[in-house]
Design an enzyme around this catalytic site. Structure first.
Site, PDB file in Angstrom:
ATOM      1  N   CYS A   1      15.552  55.724  48.181  1.00 30.63           N
ATOM      2  CA  CYS A   1      16.719  55.843  49.068  1.00 30.63           C
ATOM      3  C   CYS A   1      16.987  54.521  49.783  1.00 30.63           C
ATOM      4  CB  CYS A   1      16.490  56.977  50.067  1.00 30.63           C
ATOM      5  SG  CYS A   1      17.912  57.257  51.137  1.00 30.63           S
TER       6      CYS A   1
ATOM      7  N   CYS B   1      18.301  54.865  53.351  1.00 29.02           N
ATOM      8  CA  CYS B   1      17.252  55.273  54.302  1.00 29.02           C
ATOM      9  C   CYS B   1      16.315  54.106  54.619  1.00 29.02           C
ATOM     10  CB  CYS B   1      16.396  56.393  53.721  1.00 29.02           C
ATOM     11  SG  CYS B   1      17.337  57.741  52.994  1.00 29.02           S
ATOM     12  N   ASP B   2      15.892  53.376  53.603  1.00 22.45           N
ATOM     13  CA  ASP B   2      14.776  52.442  53.775  1.00 22.45           C
ATOM     14  C   ASP B   2      15.158  50.963  53.652  1.00 22.45           C
ATOM     15  OD1 ASP B   2      13.091  54.583  54.153  1.00 22.45           O
ATOM     16  OD2 ASP B   2      12.562  54.763  52.036  1.00 22.45           O
TER      17      ASP B   2
HETATM   18  C1  LIG Z   1      11.628  58.474  50.263  1.00 18.94           C
HETATM   19  C2  LIG Z   1      12.781  59.080  51.006  1.00 18.94           C
HETATM   20  C3  LIG Z   1      13.097  58.606  52.273  1.00 18.94           C
HETATM   21  C4  LIG Z   1      14.159  59.157  52.970  1.00 18.94           C
HETATM   22  N1  LIG Z   1      14.438  58.681  54.217  1.00 18.94           N
HETATM   23  C5  LIG Z   1      15.486  59.183  54.900  1.00 18.94           C
HETATM   24  C6  LIG Z   1      15.806  58.684  56.194  1.00 18.94           C
HETATM   25  O1  LIG Z   1      15.149  57.766  56.711  1.00 18.94           O
HETATM   26  N2  LIG Z   1      16.873  59.221  56.830  1.00 18.94           N
HETATM   27  C7  LIG Z   1      17.632  60.228  56.257  1.00 18.94           C
HETATM   28  O2  LIG Z   1      18.588  60.693  56.911  1.00 18.94           O
HETATM   29  N3  LIG Z   1      17.354  60.712  55.036  1.00 18.94           N
HETATM   30  C8  LIG Z   1      16.307  60.224  54.342  1.00 18.94           C
HETATM   31  N4  LIG Z   1      16.031  60.681  53.089  1.00 18.94           N
HETATM   32  C9  LIG Z   1      16.903  61.729  52.519  1.00 18.94           C
HETATM   33  C10 LIG Z   1      16.514  63.082  53.122  1.00 18.94           C
HETATM   34  O3  LIG Z   1      15.138  63.270  52.985  1.00 18.94           O
HETATM   35  C11 LIG Z   1      17.267  64.217  52.449  1.00 18.94           C
HETATM   36  O4  LIG Z   1      18.658  63.967  52.493  1.00 18.94           O
HETATM   37  C12 LIG Z   1      16.977  65.549  53.140  1.00 18.94           C
HETATM   38  O5  LIG Z   1      15.605  65.792  53.191  1.00 18.94           O
HETATM   39  C13 LIG Z   1      17.678  66.716  52.435  1.00 18.94           C
HETATM   40  O6  LIG Z   1      17.342  67.862  53.128  1.00 18.94           O
HETATM   41  P1  LIG Z   1      17.411  69.308  52.456  1.00 18.94           P
HETATM   42  O7  LIG Z   1      17.011  70.252  53.528  1.00 18.94           O
HETATM   43  O8  LIG Z   1      18.720  69.487  51.807  1.00 18.94           O
HETATM   44  O9  LIG Z   1      16.366  69.312  51.259  1.00 18.94           O
HETATM   45  P2  LIG Z   1      14.865  68.780  51.065  1.00 18.94           P
HETATM   46  O10 LIG Z   1      14.393  67.940  52.180  1.00 18.94           O
HETATM   47  O11 LIG Z   1      14.854  68.225  49.698  1.00 18.94           O
HETATM   48  O12 LIG Z   1      14.017  70.125  51.085  1.00 18.94           O
HETATM   49  C14 LIG Z   1      14.122  71.052  50.047  1.00 18.94           C
HETATM   50  C15 LIG Z   1      13.175  72.204  50.342  1.00 18.94           C
HETATM   51  O13 LIG Z   1      13.390  73.241  49.402  1.00 18.94           O
HETATM   52  C16 LIG Z   1      12.137  73.762  48.984  1.00 18.94           C
HETATM   53  N5  LIG Z   1      12.326  74.447  47.712  1.00 18.94           N
HETATM   54  C17 LIG Z   1      12.784  73.949  46.525  1.00 18.94           C
HETATM   55  N6  LIG Z   1      12.805  74.931  45.590  1.00 18.94           N
HETATM   56  C18 LIG Z   1      12.371  76.061  46.206  1.00 18.94           C
HETATM   57  C19 LIG Z   1      12.168  77.415  45.787  1.00 18.94           C
HETATM   58  N7  LIG Z   1      12.406  77.799  44.528  1.00 18.94           N
HETATM   59  N8  LIG Z   1      11.691  78.318  46.688  1.00 18.94           N
HETATM   60  C20 LIG Z   1      11.457  77.944  47.975  1.00 18.94           C
HETATM   61  N9  LIG Z   1      11.645  76.688  48.429  1.00 18.94           N
HETATM   62  C21 LIG Z   1      12.083  75.766  47.552  1.00 18.94           C
HETATM   63  C22 LIG Z   1      11.228  72.537  48.964  1.00 18.94           C
HETATM   64  O14 LIG Z   1       9.854  72.925  49.017  1.00 18.94           O
HETATM   65  C23 LIG Z   1      11.689  71.834  50.245  1.00 18.94           C
HETATM   66  O15 LIG Z   1      11.011  72.374  51.356  1.00 18.94           O
HETATM   67  C24 LIG Z   1      14.944  60.194  52.377  1.00 18.94           C
HETATM   68  C25 LIG Z   1      14.632  60.675  51.106  1.00 18.94           C
HETATM   69  C26 LIG Z   1      13.559  60.138  50.418  1.00 18.94           C
HETATM   70  C27 LIG Z   1      13.206  60.682  49.059  1.00 18.94           C
END
Ligand SMILES: Cc1cc2nc3c(=O)[nH]c(=O)nc-3n(C[C@H](O)[C@H](O)[C@H](O)COP(=O)(O)OP(=O)(O)OC[C@H]3O[C@@H](n4cnc5c(N)ncnc54)[C@H](O)[C@@H]3O)c2cc1C
Length: 322
Positions: free
Chosen positions: A141, A144-145
């Protein structure tokens, strides 16, 4: 003896910023949400050390701590957080219908509303040195980083629009960006290619792949290989960004929910409504554009409000009929 089917008002699938924000709003609205965390409790932010751009943390915060705090906040209002994977779903087509969910291939749940927040997983190259240095200079990302590499030399892998956009973003912050493109052309649109080519500090290397990420604890360099000649070359970098795409975690919803051609869940207008009544989608699972924690949290809030309004409309319809 078979286990009894559990009946609940609101099921939240996924425990990232979208899921926990939905949980905070849903529990405060007395929807008594039950959340299943999935295989990555806390979501993608648990894989990063420093979150500097989430509002409300003037000194920044590390990802795992932030997610524990979100969990505590959701639990304070009564969200029940359970470890488990949703493995199958059977969504009702009827307004007010009950949605059937299977957890861990065994437990059966019936939910009046479902909020899907299963996120999207960044694709990696899956070579050992890249995996070892994830969080130590290897990131998926740039937005992000990228800031952590201000004034430094970095590389980015990818050839699509996202890779081109992230390369341009990095070029504004970093001293130099080397862009590795596997083929002899870029897949990105002509406009994005033009943007990349117009920036003096981006060097595009065609027919080039990562052979090895160099460094012990943190990234110190990159060994590149030309896939036509086999020739290898080392460059000194401090950050490597992988921009080869994301995979939305939607396999279990295929055939049930409308999705775009890359598997992202489609939602109606500005809402989080899916094509099934009472089923809502929030976070990265329905957003391939922004993919940030704060935007995921924003749509998590919307999903809980949409679920609350849906239930209220069903209840008042039932009251009129009886
Ligand atoms: C390395 C890295 C660094 C980042 N740094 C930043 C940052 O500094 N600032 C920022 O704003 N964003 C950052 N991001 C982006 C950010 O992490 C994502 O945009 C955000 O986490 C998305 O949130 P979400 O809740 O949609 O999904 P996610 O965080 O992807 O969570 C998905 C969840 O769904 C669960 N899940 C999946 N399938 C199932 C299932 N079948 N049953 C039950 N649970 C399930 C997983 O276990 C997880 O808990 C970063 C991403 C990465 C990879």
């Amino acid at each position: 003896m078979s286990e009894q089917i559990e009946r609940i008002k609101t099921l939240i699938i996924g425990s990232g910023p979208a899921g926990y924000t939905a949980a905070i709003y849903a529990s405060r609205a007395d929807l008594k949400p039950v959340m299943y965390t999935g295989m990555e409790p806390g979501g993608q932010l648990t894989t990063t050390t420093e979150v500097d751009n989430f509002p409300g943390y003037p000194e920044g915060i590390d990802g795992p701590t932030m997610m524990v705090q979100l969990q505590q906040q959701a639990e304070r209002f009564g969200t029940e957080v359970r470890i488990g994977m949703v493995t199958a779903v059977d969504f009702s087509d009827e307004p007010g219908g009950v949605h059937k969910i299977t957890v861990d291939d065994s437990k059966q749940i019936e939910a009046e509303t479902v909020i899907i927040s299963t996120g999207a997983s960044a694709k990696y190259l899956n070579i050992p040195s890249e995996q070892r240095l994830r969080g130590g200079g290897v990131s998926a990302c740039a937005v992000c980083d990228g800031f952590f590499y201000k004034g430094q030399e970095v590389a980015i892998v990818g050839a699509g629009d996202t890779a081109a956009e992230e390369a341009s973003y990095l070029a504004n912050i970093c001293e130099k960006v080397t862009m590795l493109v596997r083929k002899d052309y870029m897949r990105a649109s002509k406009a994005m290619q033009h943007r990349v080519n117009s920036l003096d500090n981006i060097e595009v290397r065609y027919n080039t792949e990562v052979d090895e990420v160099l460094g012990d604890q943190v990234v110190e360099g990159l060994r590149m290989v030309n896939n036509q000649t086999g020739e290898k070359e080392d460059i000194a970098i401090t950050g490597l960004f992988i921009a080869i795409g994301h995979k939305p975690n939607t396999d279990i919803f295929k055939g049930q929910l409308d999705m775009d051609d890359t598997g992202y869940i489609l939602t109606e207008g500005k809402s989080t409504k899916t094509n099934k009544p009472g089923v809502f989608a929030s976070g990265d699972v329905q957003d391939k554009e922004y993919r940030q924690a704060v935007t995921a949290a924003g749509t998590g809030c919307m999903a809980a409000l949409d679920a609350e309004r849906y239930l209220a409309a069903i209840e008042s319809k039932e009251a009129l009929v009886s």
